[in-house]
Design an enzyme around this catalytic site. Structure first.
Site, PDB file in Angstrom:
ATOM      1  CB  ALA A  65       3.849  -4.438   2.967  1.00  0.00           C
ATOM      2  N   GLY A 108       1.167  -0.232   2.077  1.00  0.00           N
ATOM      3  CA  GLY A 108       0.707  -1.096   0.982  1.00  0.00           C
ATOM      4  C   GLY A 108      -0.808  -1.145   0.859  1.00  0.00           C
ATOM      5  CD  GLU A 111       2.629   1.592  -1.472  1.00  0.00           C
ATOM      6  OE1 GLU A 111       2.708   0.781  -0.520  1.00  0.00           O
ATOM      7  OE2 GLU A 111       3.620   1.967  -2.113  1.00  0.00           O
ATOM      8  CD  GLU A 131       4.803   2.966   2.916  1.00  0.00           C
ATOM      9  OE1 GLU A 131       4.519   4.162   3.168  1.00  0.00           O
ATOM     10  OE2 GLU A 131       4.164   2.284   2.097  1.00  0.00           O
TER      11      GLU A 131
END
Ligand code: CAA
Length: 257
Positions: A65, A108, A111, A131
């Site tokens: 992300a 992300g 993911e 993260e």
């Protein structure tokens, strides 16, 4: 249709989507999410398209992300926006799709790859949930999908140490279905997608729903769901065609009915 952060092309019945934000190693900001939602919805709605391949660059499928976008956002804003919930619209895609991962698939990015029906990895792929090093934790399903894919020991190891897993380890751990040389990644993923695109489309959706149900329910209920879907497929024209084609020793001609 053109997208700010994606390149989208169709090759016959296969849609190829390439995340294209090289300046940020394909970090997933709100624009990438909006583009992914639109591209996947267009794919799902187009009866001529039967499989999709999502890929990134040689260096990065996606490095996570977008940290710079998240930096200034506190709890109230994240909660108020239901930040990351938009990815549920990507996972709601009914038709099959494959993630073709080269280079970094971190946070992300890992993911997003795990949202695919399966992952084909280049031998250069590196997966991770780093993260924790940012003072947070996965937020797009990583703690759940990674644990279901590789089990508790490796998922804990990845989330708590933030280390990366290379392609060979990812294959051993069943995170990816196969590894191919980096130079062949997109061609091999397209070949797999073309094979899927050549299948009866209702059966493809049913197979996907069955396998996904294995992650959502107990064994007896899952087996009943499978059996009933199997029974349901027996009402399709493509089942009649598929079995007739086998008996007559010819390829099936699918109508999607
Ligand atoms: N967000 C925003 N920008 C990012 C980014 C990210 N996740 N990852 C890389 N970039 C940017 C860098 O800031 C840099 O931009 P500038 O040139 O403007 O400085 C550019 O992409 C190139 O990156 P690097 O110079 O860092 O490239 P590198 O080859 O030296 O290192 C890397 C590559 C190891 C992947 C490193 O970029 C990195 O560690 N990235 C962050 C990985 C990460 O922590 N991901 C998790 C994010 S949080 C998350 O995803 C939450 C969630 O659960 C959904």
């Amino acid at each position: 249709m053109s997208y700010e952060t994606l390149l989208v092309e169709t090759r016959g019945a296969v849609t190829l989507v390439t995340v294209n934000r090289p300046q940020a190693l394909n970090a997933l900001n709100s624009q990438v999410l909006a583009d992914l939602i639109a591209a996947f919805a267009a794919y799902d709605a187009d009866p001529a398209q039967r499989c999709l391949v999502l890929t990134g660059s040689e260096k990065a499928f996606a490095a996570g992300a977008d940290i710079k976008e998240m930096q200034a956002k506190g709890f109230a804003q994240m909660f108020g926006e239901n930040f990351f919930a938009g990815f549920e619209r990507v996972t709601a895609t009914r038709k099959p799709w494959i993630a073709a991962v080269s280079g970094y698939a971190l946070g992300g990015g890992c993911e997003l790859a795990m949202m695919a029906d399966f992952i084909i990895a280049a031998d250069t792929a590196k997966f991770g949930q780093p993260e924790i090093k940012l003072g947070v934790a996965p937020g797009m399903g990583g703690s759940q999908r990674l644990t279901r894919a590789v089990g508790k020991a490796k998922a804990m190891d990845m989330c708590l140490t933030g280390r990366m897993m290379d392609a060979a380890e990812a294959e051993r751990a069943s995170l990816v279905s196969r590894i191919v040389p980096a130079a062949d990644l997109v061609a091999e993923a397209l070949k797999a997608a073309e094979a899927i695109a050549g299948m009866p489309p209702l059966a493809a959706i049913a197979n996907k729903e069955m396998v996904n149900t294995a992650f959502e329910t107990g064994l007896a209920t899952g087996i009943l769901f499978e059996r009933r879907l199997f029974h349901g497929l027996c009402a399709t024209a493509d089942k009649a065609e598929g079995m007739a084609a086998f008996v007559e020793k010819r390829p099936g001609n699918w109508t999607g009915k």
